[in-house]
Design a protein around this motif. Structure first.
Motif, PDB file in Angstrom:
ATOM      1  N   GLU A 167       0.845  -1.183   0.000  1.00 23.53           N
ATOM      2  CA  GLU A 167       0.000   0.000   0.000  1.00 23.53           C
ATOM      3  C   GLU A 167       0.880   1.233   0.000  1.00 23.53           C
ATOM      4  OE1 GLU A 167      -2.657  -0.178   3.292  1.00 23.53           O
ATOM      5  OE2 GLU A 167      -3.907  -1.759   2.394  1.00 23.53           O
ATOM      6  N   ASN A 168       0.375   2.316  -0.580  1.00 22.26           N
ATOM      7  CA  ASN A 168       1.154   3.553  -0.652  1.00 22.26           C
ATOM      8  C   ASN A 168       1.385   4.140   0.731  1.00 22.26           C
ATOM      9  OD1 ASN A 168       1.563   3.535  -3.324  1.00 22.26           O
ATOM     10  ND2 ASN A 168       0.287   5.301  -3.815  1.00 22.26           N
ATOM     11  N   ALA A 169       2.603   4.543   1.004  1.00 21.38           N
ATOM     12  CA  ALA A 169       2.915   5.307   2.201  1.00 21.38           C
ATOM     13  C   ALA A 169       3.210   6.751   1.810  1.00 21.38           C
ATOM     14  CB  ALA A 169       4.101   4.699   2.947  1.00 21.38           C
ATOM     15  N   PHE A 170       4.187   6.932   0.911  1.00 16.13           N
ATOM     16  CA  PHE A 170       4.517   8.270   0.412  1.00 16.13           C
ATOM     17  C   PHE A 170       5.262   8.129  -0.900  1.00 16.13           C
ATOM     18  CE2 PHE A 170       7.660  11.762   0.088  1.00 16.13           C
ATOM     19  CZ  PHE A 170       6.770  12.808  -0.063  1.00 16.13           C
ATOM     20  N   TRP A 171       4.693   8.670  -1.971  1.00 13.92           N
ATOM     21  CA  TRP A 171       5.277   8.690  -3.301  1.00 13.92           C
ATOM     22  C   TRP A 171       5.729   7.301  -3.723  1.00 13.92           C
ATOM     23  CZ3 TRP A 171      10.543  11.067  -5.055  1.00 13.92           C
ATOM     24  CH2 TRP A 171      10.601  11.061  -6.436  1.00 13.92           C
ATOM     25  N   ILE A 172       7.055   7.029  -3.761  1.00  9.21           N
ATOM     26  CA  ILE A 172       7.525   5.724  -4.199  1.00  9.21           C
ATOM     27  C   ILE A 172       7.727   4.760  -3.027  1.00  9.21           C
ATOM     28  CG2 ILE A 172       8.659   6.698  -6.226  1.00  9.21           C
ATOM     29  CD1 ILE A 172      11.313   6.423  -4.794  1.00  9.21           C
ATOM     30  N   VAL A 173       7.416   5.224  -1.822  1.00 10.29           N
ATOM     31  CA  VAL A 173       7.585   4.382  -0.640  1.00 10.29           C
ATOM     32  C   VAL A 173       6.307   3.585  -0.418  1.00 10.29           C
ATOM     33  CG1 VAL A 173       8.063   4.347   1.836  1.00 10.29           C
ATOM     34  CG2 VAL A 173       9.155   6.067   0.368  1.00 10.29           C
ATOM     35  N   ARG A 174       6.456   2.278  -0.215  1.00 13.36           N
ATOM     36  CA  ARG A 174       5.309   1.401  -0.031  1.00 13.36           C
ATOM     37  C   ARG A 174       5.299   0.797   1.374  1.00 13.36           C
ATOM     38  NH1 ARG A 174       1.800   1.348  -4.699  1.00 13.36           N
ATOM     39  NH2 ARG A 174       3.068   2.236  -6.348  1.00 13.36           N
ATOM     40  N   GLU A 175       4.110   0.682   1.921  1.00  8.47           N
ATOM     41  CA  GLU A 175       3.925  -0.016   3.196  1.00  8.47           C
ATOM     42  C   GLU A 175       3.410  -1.415   2.907  1.00  8.47           C
ATOM     43  OE1 GLU A 175       1.298   0.361   7.314  1.00  8.47           O
ATOM     44  OE2 GLU A 175       1.171   1.891   5.745  1.00  8.47           O
ATOM     45  N   ARG A 176       4.004  -2.414   3.571  1.00  9.24           N
ATOM     46  CA  ARG A 176       3.619  -3.798   3.328  1.00  9.24           C
ATOM     47  C   ARG A 176       2.733  -4.290   4.469  1.00  9.24           C
ATOM     48  NH1 ARG A 176       9.013  -6.768   1.066  1.00  9.24           N
ATOM     49  NH2 ARG A 176       7.487  -8.420   0.681  1.00  9.24           N
ATOM     50  N   VAL A 177       1.520  -4.706   4.100  1.00 10.06           N
ATOM     51  CA  VAL A 177       0.527  -5.155   5.063  1.00 10.06           C
ATOM     52  C   VAL A 177       0.413  -6.668   4.978  1.00 10.06           C
ATOM     53  CG1 VAL A 177      -1.888  -4.983   5.769  1.00 10.06           C
ATOM     54  CG2 VAL A 177      -0.720  -2.982   4.805  1.00 10.06           C
ATOM     55  N   ALA A 178       0.507  -7.340   6.120  1.00  9.86           N
ATOM     56  CA  ALA A 178       0.497  -8.806   6.144  1.00  9.86           C
ATOM     57  C   ALA A 178      -0.865  -9.359   5.721  1.00  9.86           C
ATOM     58  CB  ALA A 178       0.849  -9.303   7.542  1.00  9.86           C
ATOM     59  N   LEU A 179      -0.823 -10.428   4.946  1.00  6.38           N
ATOM     60  CA  LEU A 179      -2.022 -11.161   4.547  1.00  6.38           C
ATOM     61  C   LEU A 179      -2.059 -12.496   5.282  1.00  6.38           C
ATOM     62  CD1 LEU A 179      -1.839 -10.561   0.683  1.00  6.38           C
ATOM     63  CD2 LEU A 179      -3.427  -9.469   2.268  1.00  6.38           C
ATOM     64  N   GLU A 180      -3.255 -13.056   5.425  1.00  6.05           N
ATOM     65  CA  GLU A 180      -3.373 -14.361   6.072  1.00  6.05           C
ATOM     66  C   GLU A 180      -2.814 -15.432   5.153  1.00  6.05           C
ATOM     67  OE1 GLU A 180      -7.320 -15.166   7.285  1.00  6.05           O
ATOM     68  OE2 GLU A 180      -7.474 -13.417   8.607  1.00  6.05           O
ATOM     69  N   GLY A 181      -2.086 -16.355   5.728  1.00  2.65           N
ATOM     70  CA  GLY A 181      -1.517 -17.448   4.959  1.00  2.65           C
ATOM     71  C   GLY A 181      -0.025 -17.538   5.136  1.00  2.65           C
ATOM     72  N   SER A 182       0.482 -18.752   5.335  1.00  2.00           N
ATOM     73  CA  SER A 182       1.914 -18.960   5.518  1.00  2.00           C
ATOM     74  C   SER A 182       2.448 -20.085   4.651  1.00  2.00           C
ATOM     75  CB  SER A 182       2.215 -19.252   6.997  1.00  2.00           C
ATOM     76  OG  SER A 182       1.507 -20.409   7.425  1.00  2.00           O
ATOM     77  N   GLY A 183       1.624 -20.582   3.725  1.00  2.00           N
ATOM     78  CA  GLY A 183       2.040 -21.676   2.864  1.00  2.00           C
ATOM     79  C   GLY A 183       2.641 -21.189   1.560  1.00  2.00           C
ATOM     80  N   PRO A 184       3.060 -22.106   0.708  1.00  2.00           N
ATOM     81  CA  PRO A 184       3.706 -21.743  -0.556  1.00  2.00           C
ATOM     82  C   PRO A 184       2.735 -21.223  -1.616  1.00  2.00           C
ATOM     83  CG  PRO A 184       3.526 -24.119  -0.375  1.00  2.00           C
ATOM     84  CD  PRO A 184       3.074 -23.568   0.944  1.00  2.00           C
TER      85      PRO A 184
END
Length: 550
Positions: A370-387
């Motif tokens: 998700e956008n944080a600022f301009w080209i900087v992105r924030e990564r938000v965890a999704l459910e799931g830990s498998g391949p």
């Protein structure tokens, strides 16, 4: 907007012809071009993409529209230039157009980015009508604004400073518009992308209108034509055609604008279909504009050490060589970040995204960007830990995966492959070299207007800059149309995987083709002959003439 005497139309005395401008006036003038670039970056970088992938017209139809509407400009540009030259008001010749033309431009731009429910023919009629109206309104404001630069002062050093500041603001706005537009359109639109693009233009045009008002309020017109001058528009055009420096600049500006628009208009396709990282599109165009801004800001310093024409030749050579080399950069081996297209269920596989096989004992962390600022992105965890990860209703989500090995090793699919790093690096270097182009050429146009007055005894600032603006728009239209024609010829189909030929065309439009045009521009500069010492002599002669006429 007429007045009976030149002394009441916002001009200062002739003794102020070579005035040194205050920082406030320079900044106020520069903010005007920031306003124009809320429109121009959309036109040059996103409008073709909007037409083909959002509104749903063919690349060929969009290309022919861009080309055909230039016929209108061939008449309106010089007409508005002639009108501005002959305008008299208490605010001057050119400033009133910023005041009274801003709202029509705003309305027509919003209509251009609107997508009514129409059939194929209705869409084409809408596109032709709204785009033509927007460009007419743009011309009505932009030509007087460009002409205003030629009458703030005749001092060569001040002109270089004015244009350096002007194009810094222009490119800074380009950074904002280039980087933020895709995300703003997605944020405003939600499930309705077309609505998002329309509301983005509402925001941009509102800000632009306010900036035009700032320019109107902070600038003054000082360089006036000879008091007894009487000319017709046809005589103005005839003077320009005999003005060798202006003719060279007309061709040069068209060629360089083709170069710039080819790069801008093809970037969205390049990252969506060749690199397969549409999430990087905004960052790429934003950094491109940032590099343009740095190059523009460096122009006043560079012109203190190098002749304008020679400096432009060197920068065009750099652009040509690097762009042709860019064509040999391959696509990345793996697509480590996926942008989900559509709401249907989709299954992502870590093995494919990381380009390495899964191993026993590995764990995975899936994230959404998700956008944080301009080209900087924030990564938000999704459910799931498998391949693997299955998503439903995730249209537009940008997803990556991190693998933590049983031995403690860590692999992140979001790490940029070297090929993409090289793409960004070349983009920045090419854009740095292109940055001085606009300050240099517009300053040279002002010099050409002075040369015309020196040679003929007549000054037609509006006509000089209107024909220059037509050259820019012609180059922009040919660049955008060229992208559309090549895509159509190569079998482009929107929102689908592209054929080998289509991908090759997209790569060449972003790299080698703009490089070839840059080298042609370098060659054209051999015919430009307004050097520094000659310009100094011209300015001295004009000052003597004007003092004698007081």
């Amino acid at each position: 907007m007429t007045a009976s005497h030149e002394a009441t139309d916002g001009q200062r005395p002739a003794s102020d012809r070579t005035a040194k401008l205050g920082l406030g006036e320079k900044l106020g003038f520069g903010l005007g071009d920031a306003g124009f670039n809320f429109y121009w970056v959309i036109i040059g970088s996103y409008l073709l993409y909007f037409y083909t992938d959002v509104f749903g017209i063919s690349a060929s139809a969009a290309a022919w529209m861009f080309a055909a509407t230039r016929i209108i400009d061939a008449f309106t540009d010089p007409a508005i230039g002639a009108l501005a030259d002959r305008t008299r008001s208490r605010w001057g010749k050119f400033r009133p157009y910023l005041l009274f033309g801003a709202l029509p431009l705003m309305g027509s731009a919003i209509l251009t980015m609107s997508t009514p429910e129409l059939g194929e023919t209705g869409k084409l009629v809408w596109v032709y009508a709204t785009y033509s109206a927007m460009m007419l309104c743009y011309t009505l404001v932009n030509i007087p604004y460009n002409s205003l630069a030629g009458v703030l002062t005749a001092d060569g050093g001040e002109r270089s400073s004015i244009f350096g500041i002007r194009f810094f603001f222009a490119y800074f706005t380009g950074i904002v518009v280039g980087a933020a537009t895709p995300d703003l359109a997605a944020w405003f639109g939600g499930e309705n992308p077309a609505r998002g693009w329309q509301l983005t233009m509402v925001l941009y045009s509102t800000v632009a209108t306010a900036l035009f008002l700032v320019t109107f309020l902070t600038t003054r017109e000082r360089v006036a034509p000879p008091p007894a001058q009487k000319t017709s528009p046809l005589a103005d055009i005839a003077d320009l055609l005999k003005n060798r420096p202006w003719v060279v600049l007309f061709a040069l500006a068209m060629i360089v604008m083709i170069t710039i628009v080819l790069r801008g208009s093809s970037a969205a396709y390049y990252f969506k279909y060749f690199v397969q990282r549409p999430d990087l599109m905004g960052a790429y165009i934003g950094l491109q504009m940032a590099a343009y801004a740095v190059g523009a800001l460096a122009t006043p310093w560079l012109t203190r050490h190098f002749d304008k024409a020679r400096l432009l030749m060197v920068t065009m050579a750099i652009v040509g060589i690097l762009s042709i080399g860019y064509a040999f950069v391959p696509a990345p081996d793996s697509n480590g970040v996926v942008t989900v297209s559509g709401d249907a269920p989709v299954t992502l596989r870590a093995e494919a995204m990381l380009d390495t096989p899964a191993r026993t004992g590995d764990s995975y962390r899936w994230t959404r960007h998700e956008n944080a600022f301009w080209i900087v992105r924030e990564r938000v965890a999704l459910e799931g830990s498998g391949p693997t990860l299955t998503l439903d209703g995730a249209n537009g989500q940008v997803v990556s995966v991190v693998r933590i090995g049983a031995d403690g090793s860590r692999s992140d699919s979001a790490d940029l492959p070297m090929a993409i790093v090289v793409m960004f690096l070349l983009n920045i270097l090419i854009s740095l070299a292109l940055g001085p182009k606009s300050p240099l050429t517009w300053s040279m146009y002002a010099d050409a207007a002075d040369y015309n007055e020196w040679k003929t005894g007549r000054r037609a600032t509006g006509m000089t800059f209107s024909a220059a603006t037509f050259s820019q728009k012609l180059g922009g239209a040919l660049g955008a149309a060229g992208v559309g024609w090549v895509l159509a010829a190569m079998g482009y189909a929107a929102n689908q995987a592209q054929s080998g030929a289509s991908q090759t065309g997209i790569v060449l439009l972003q790299t080698a083709v703009p490089g070839a045009f840059a080298l042609v521009a370098m060659f054209a500069l051999r015919f430009y002959d307004l050097s520094g010492p000659r310009l100094e002599r011209i300015q001295l002669d004009l000052s003597v003439r004007q003092q004698a006429g007081d």
